[in-house]
Design an enzyme around this catalytic site. Structure first.
Site, PDB file in Angstrom:
ATOM      1  N   ASP A   8       0.779  -1.042  -0.125  1.00  0.00           N
ATOM      2  CA  ASP A   8       0.085   0.113  -0.024  1.00  0.00           C
ATOM      3  C   ASP A   8       1.039   1.279   0.155  1.00  0.00           C
ATOM      4  OD1 ASP A   8      -2.233   1.731   0.557  1.00  0.00           O
ATOM      5  OD2 ASP A   8      -1.687   1.774   2.580  1.00  0.00           O
ATOM      6  N   ASP A  10       0.055   5.160   1.097  1.00  0.00           N
ATOM      7  CA  ASP A  10       0.102   6.048   2.263  1.00  0.00           C
ATOM      8  C   ASP A  10      -0.090   5.396   3.604  1.00  0.00           C
ATOM      9  OD1 ASP A  10      -0.761   9.026   0.811  1.00  0.00           O
ATOM     10  OD2 ASP A  10      -1.464   7.264  -0.274  1.00  0.00           O
ATOM     11  N   ASP A 167      -1.501  -0.978   5.985  1.00  0.00           N
ATOM     12  CA  ASP A 167      -1.816  -0.435   7.160  1.00  0.00           C
ATOM     13  C   ASP A 167      -3.107  -0.075   7.369  1.00  0.00           C
ATOM     14  OD1 ASP A 167      -2.094   1.991   5.430  1.00  0.00           O
ATOM     15  OD2 ASP A 167      -1.890   3.159   7.161  1.00  0.00           O
TER      16      ASP A 167
END
Length: 218
Positions: A8, A10, A167
Site C-alpha cells: 500500500d 500512504d 496499514d
C-alpha cells in the site's frame, strides 16, 4: 518462493500525512476555520482526501459545498505532493534488500494515478518500482482483489508467490481475498480504537525495519 512484495502507499510505504495536514490547514486558514491537529489528520489519511477534508470542514461529502472544496484541496495537493513526504524510516533499506535479493516490489494503492505517479517520480521511486496499480487502472478498488491480481499479472507471478503489506483493514482483506500472505503495519495511519490484531494478517510489524524478518516467515 517469494517473488514479489506489494505495498500500500500512504501509511505503509510513504509517510504522506504531513503534506495532507499542510494542505488542509492552508485551506482551512483561507476559509477562516480552526486548524486541524496533525494526529487527527494522520488517523484519517488512509481513508482518502474526502475523509481529510470532511474532518477539517465538518461537512458531509454529499453537501453542496463539498465538491468545490474537494477540487480545491486536490489541486493544492497535486501542486505540492512531496514537500514533507518521505519513505518511512528504514523503508529505503528494506527496498534495497529486496532488490539485492532479486525480489520485485510494487505498489497497489487506492490513491489515484494523478497523484501517485508524479509523487513516485519526485521521490525517485518510479524506476525502482516494478508495477504501480491505482484505482483508475481497474474496475474495483481494494478491498476487492482485482488491483492485486493486475499487479501480479504485470509481474508474471501468482498471488501465492507474493506478500501484500498495508496499514488498513481493507489492505489485509484485499491481500487475503487475492489468496496471498499479508503483513499489517502498526506504524501506519491506524484510527484510534481500531485493533490491528482483528484484521487477521499473517504478521504484524511495528517498524519498517522489521519487514525483512517478517518476510522470512513465509
Amino acid at each position: 518462493m517469494l517473488k514479489a512484495v506489494l505495498f500500500d502507499l500512504d501509511g505503509t510505504l510513504l509517510d504522506t500525512a504531513a503534506d495532507f495536514a499542510r494542505v488542509l490547514n492552508s485551506l482551512l486558514a483561507e476559509h477562516q476555520r480552526p486548524l486541524q491537529d496533525y494526529q487527527a489528520v494522520r488517523e484519517c489519511v488512509s481513508s482518502g482526501a474526502r475523509a481529510v477534508l470532511a474532518l477539517g470542514f465538518e461537512l458531509a461529502p454529499e453537501s453542496a459545498e463539498f465538491a468545490a472544496l474537494l477540487e480545491e484541496f486536490l489541486d493544492r495537493y497535486a501542486a505540492s505532493l512531496s514537500e514533507q513526504t518521505t519513505l518511512f524510516p528504514g523503508m529505503d533499506q528494506q527496498l534495497r534488500n529486496l532488490e539485492e535479493r532479486g525480489i520485485a516490489w510494487g505498489i497497489v494503492t487506492n490513491k489515484p494515478s494523478r497523484f501517485t505517479e508524479p509523487l513516485l517520480r519526485q521521490l525517485q521511486l518510479d524506476k525502482r518500482c516494478a508495477t504501480t496499480i491505482c484505482p483508475d487502472h481497474v474496475n474495483n478498488r481494494k478491498p476487492h482483489p482485482e488491483p492485486i491480481y493486475l499487479a501480479c499479472k504485470n509481474l508474471d507471478i501468482r498471488p501465492a508467490e507474493a506478500v501484500y503489506v498495508g496499514d488498513h483493514r481493507r489492505d489485509i482483506d484485499a491481500g487475503r481475498n487475492a489468496g496471498m500472505k499479508t503483513i499489517a503495519c502498526r506504524y501506519g495511519y491506524i484510527p484510534s480504537g481500531d485493533n490491528i490484531a482483528d484484521w487477521q494478517a499473517d504478521a504484524i510489524i511495528d517498524h519498517a525495519e522489521q519487514l525483512e524478518a517478517a518476510l522470512l516467515r513465509f
